[in-house]
Design a protein around this motif. Structure first.
Motif, mmCIF file in Angstrom:
data_model
loop_
_atom_site.group_PDB
_atom_site.id
_atom_site.type_symbol
_atom_site.label_atom_id
_atom_site.label_comp_id
_atom_site.label_asym_id
_atom_site.label_seq_id
_atom_site.Cartn_x
_atom_site.Cartn_y
_atom_site.Cartn_z
ATOM 1 N N GLU A 312 4.463 -18.033 33.420
ATOM 2 C CA GLU A 312 3.334 -18.823 33.207
ATOM 3 C C GLU A 312 3.654 -20.242 33.893
ATOM 4 O O GLU A 312 2.751 -21.003 34.661
ATOM 5 N N TYR A 313 4.827 -20.753 33.784
ATOM 6 C CA TYR A 313 5.175 -22.078 34.369
ATOM 7 C C TYR A 313 5.004 -22.107 35.819
ATOM 8 O O TYR A 313 4.369 -22.881 36.621
ATOM 9 N N ALA A 314 5.560 -20.964 36.482
ATOM 10 C CA ALA A 314 5.613 -20.705 37.940
ATOM 11 C C ALA A 314 3.994 -20.518 38.366
ATOM 12 O O ALA A 314 3.532 -20.911 39.352
ATOM 13 N N TYR A 315 3.303 -19.717 37.584
ATOM 14 C CA TYR A 315 1.995 -19.518 37.935
ATOM 15 C C TYR A 315 1.043 -20.823 37.902
ATOM 16 O O TYR A 315 0.225 -21.077 39.024
ATOM 17 N N LYS A 317 2.289 -23.962 38.515
ATOM 18 C CA LYS A 317 2.953 -24.731 39.391
ATOM 19 C C LYS A 317 2.493 -24.255 40.911
ATOM 20 O O LYS A 317 2.176 -25.258 41.560
ATOM 21 N N MET A 318 2.371 -23.013 41.143
ATOM 22 C CA MET A 318 2.075 -22.600 42.448
ATOM 23 C C MET A 318 0.521 -22.549 42.539
ATOM 24 O O MET A 318 -0.001 -22.785 43.738
ATOM 25 N N GLU A 322 -2.480 -26.268 47.330
ATOM 26 C CA GLU A 322 -3.611 -25.959 47.991
ATOM 27 C C GLU A 322 -3.303 -24.899 49.053
ATOM 28 O O GLU A 322 -2.470 -25.046 49.928
ATOM 29 N N GLY A 323 -4.425 -23.945 49.095
ATOM 30 C CA GLY A 323 -4.401 -22.891 50.303
ATOM 31 C C GLY A 323 -3.205 -21.637 50.045
ATOM 32 O O GLY A 323 -3.008 -20.546 50.870
ATOM 33 N N LEU A 324 -2.833 -21.649 48.797
ATOM 34 C CA LEU A 324 -1.810 -20.528 48.247
ATOM 35 C C LEU A 324 -2.715 -19.877 47.224
ATOM 36 O O LEU A 324 -3.401 -20.211 46.272
ATOM 37 N N GLU A 325 -2.791 -18.530 47.597
ATOM 38 C CA GLU A 325 -3.469 -17.420 46.771
ATOM 39 C C GLU A 325 -2.420 -16.580 46.139
ATOM 40 O O GLU A 325 -1.652 -15.979 46.585
ATOM 41 N N ILE A 326 -2.563 -16.435 44.697
ATOM 42 C CA ILE A 326 -1.966 -15.539 43.807
ATOM 43 C C ILE A 326 -2.597 -14.403 43.713
ATOM 44 O O ILE A 326 -4.050 -14.200 43.415
ATOM 45 N N ASP A 395 10.828 -24.812 40.310
ATOM 46 C CA ASP A 395 10.892 -25.919 41.015
ATOM 47 C C ASP A 395 11.261 -26.299 42.162
ATOM 48 O O ASP A 395 10.748 -26.684 43.240
ATOM 49 N N GLN A 396 12.482 -25.381 42.566
ATOM 50 C CA GLN A 396 13.037 -25.443 43.899
ATOM 51 C C GLN A 396 12.004 -24.552 44.635
ATOM 52 O O GLN A 396 11.767 -25.220 45.829
ATOM 53 N N LEU A 397 11.442 -23.520 44.193
ATOM 54 C CA LEU A 397 10.514 -22.636 44.820
ATOM 55 C C LEU A 397 9.358 -23.453 45.240
ATOM 56 O O LEU A 397 8.735 -23.497 46.495
#
Length: 412
Positions: A312-315, A317-318, A322-326, A395-397
């Motif tokens: 959930e944290y990664a979701y 943050k990602m 902008e421009g990133l689709e999950i 965070d590194q990702l």
């Protein structure tokens, strides 16, 4: 109250995690492909080779007896792990793929007839779709797909509409290796059994992350691999209900799986040996047992809560990039997998770019080309999380992804 995982202490058990890649700390986010192994697993396998390396079952000398005891004790560890009822229901295989193929070749060939239905989904790994495609071709049966929602889930209504009295086999993944979708296999099993069909479950992405009770799930077959749950490659498990396995014919022939061989005929050994021809992967079985014990000591409630919070944290943050689709279900209805794309950057370029920052993610079709077509994508990038990951990895990702976006924006 569920005890939290102490990730800093866990990481100490994983030699491979404690290194730098391209001059950066390693953030290994590719567990859905292959997990890393702790020292406890490596030591268990080394001890076998150093102290009692011998073939199993056939020898009566001391080393052979020690090897046989360790091998069969591992089978009992697996039985308890997935809560199978009988020792004989645990068959060791080379992995999930070989386990599924065994079911398709043995049970499928004997029970599917021309015109019957085999039901799958478009989210399946190739290992749980190609064997059924081939079975359908051999038997002139029909391959049917349970339709998915826009978020990559299947509803019980869709299950009930697809599974009919014409259905002989339902083959479904427990957890999607791409979308992170968690399927309600217990409810699906109830529908399948109501129509006198059997259900076989690909548990490669569920067994490493959640407590499995095959009796409660009421599944007929359940397959998983060691290398996705801290164990070695080359070892997997097929669980099958004893009464089904007893009626099934072996698909491989040779040493150890026989009862008696005459000049022109042979009879088979009892379960589970009749499905384990030749010298088995002894060290790998021992490593798998050590991996299961390691996970059980951590506790699956703690593992689940850790992965849920991290995903959930990664979701979140990602999603800010902008421009990133999950792709896939919302963050509160998915396993520890996030598959994504940048609109204008090929996923292979994304994976290569973040690797320069020490981040390991997967890119490609993830052995799920029908699902890629459903997503209208040729390939995607994927980050997956496990017990040795923490927020620092995420965070590194995220930093690496932002740098990747900036780099390619400058390029174009």
């Amino acid at each position: 109250m569920t005890e939290e995982l102490n990730v800093n202490e866990i990481i100490k058990d994983f030699p491979i995690i404690n290194q730098q890649v391209n001059g950066k700390r390693l953030a290994y986010l590719d567990t859905s492909a292959t997990s890393q192994s702790p020292s406890q697993v490596i030591s268990a396998m080394s001890e076998y080779y150093e102290k009692y390396n011998s073939n199993v079952h056939r020898g009566v000398h001391t080393l052979g007896a020690l090897a046989t005891d360790s091998y069969e004790n591992a089978r009992e560890v697996v039985r308890r792990f997935i809560h199978a009822k009988y020792f004989e229901e645990i068959v060791f295989t080379r992995g999930t793929t070989s386990a599924i193929n065994l079911v398709a070749r043995s049970y499928g060939d004997a029970n599917v007839e021309e015109g019957d239905d085999i039901v799958v989904t478009e989210m399946e790994h190739h290992a749980n779709i190609v064997p059924w495609q081939e079975l359908a071709k051999r038997k002139r049966a029909n391959l049917k797909f349970i339709p998915m929602t826009d978020e990559g889930e299947i509803t019980l209504d869709a299950v009930k509409e697809t599974i009919t009295d014409n259905t002989k086999i339902v083959a479904i993944t427990h957890v999607s290796n791409v979308l992170g979708t968690i399927n309600d296999v217990k409810a699906i099993a109830e529908v399948a059994h109501a129509h006198d069909a059997i259900i076989t479950v690909d548990g490669a992405q569920s067994a490493p992350h959640m407590q499995i009770d095959v009796q409660d799930l009421n599944v007929d077959f359940f397959s998983f691999s060691g290398h996705k749950m801290l164990g070695p490659t080359g070892i997997g498990v097929l669980y099958g209900r004893r009464e089904l396995l007893q009626d099934m014919e072996p698909t491989e022939y040779g040493g150890d799986m026989i009862d008696f061989v005459s000049k022109y005929d042979a009879s088979w050994a009892d379960l589970p040996t009749k499905f384990e021809a030749g010298t088995p992967p002894i060290a790998e079985v021992i490593g798998l047992a050590a991996a299961i014990k390691y996970l059980e000591e951590l506790g699956f409630d703690a593992i689940h809560q850790h992965e849920k919070a991290l995903t959930e944290y990664a979701y979140d943050k990602m999603s800010e990039i902008e421009g990133l689709e999950i792709y896939g279900p919302p963050k509160d209805r998915r396993a520890g997998v996030i598959t994504f794309n940048f609109n204008d950057i090929h996923p292979h370029d994304v994976a290569t770019a973040v690797d320069t920052e020490g981040v390991a993610v997967r890119a490609g079709h993830h052995c799920a080309q029908p699902l890629m077509k459903w997503l209208n994508q040729s390939s995607t990038a994927r980050a997956s999380f496990y017990i040795y990951n923490n927020k620092e990895d995420v965070d590194q990702l995220v930093r690496a992804l932002k740098q990747t976006k900036e780099f390619f924006s400058d390029e174009f």
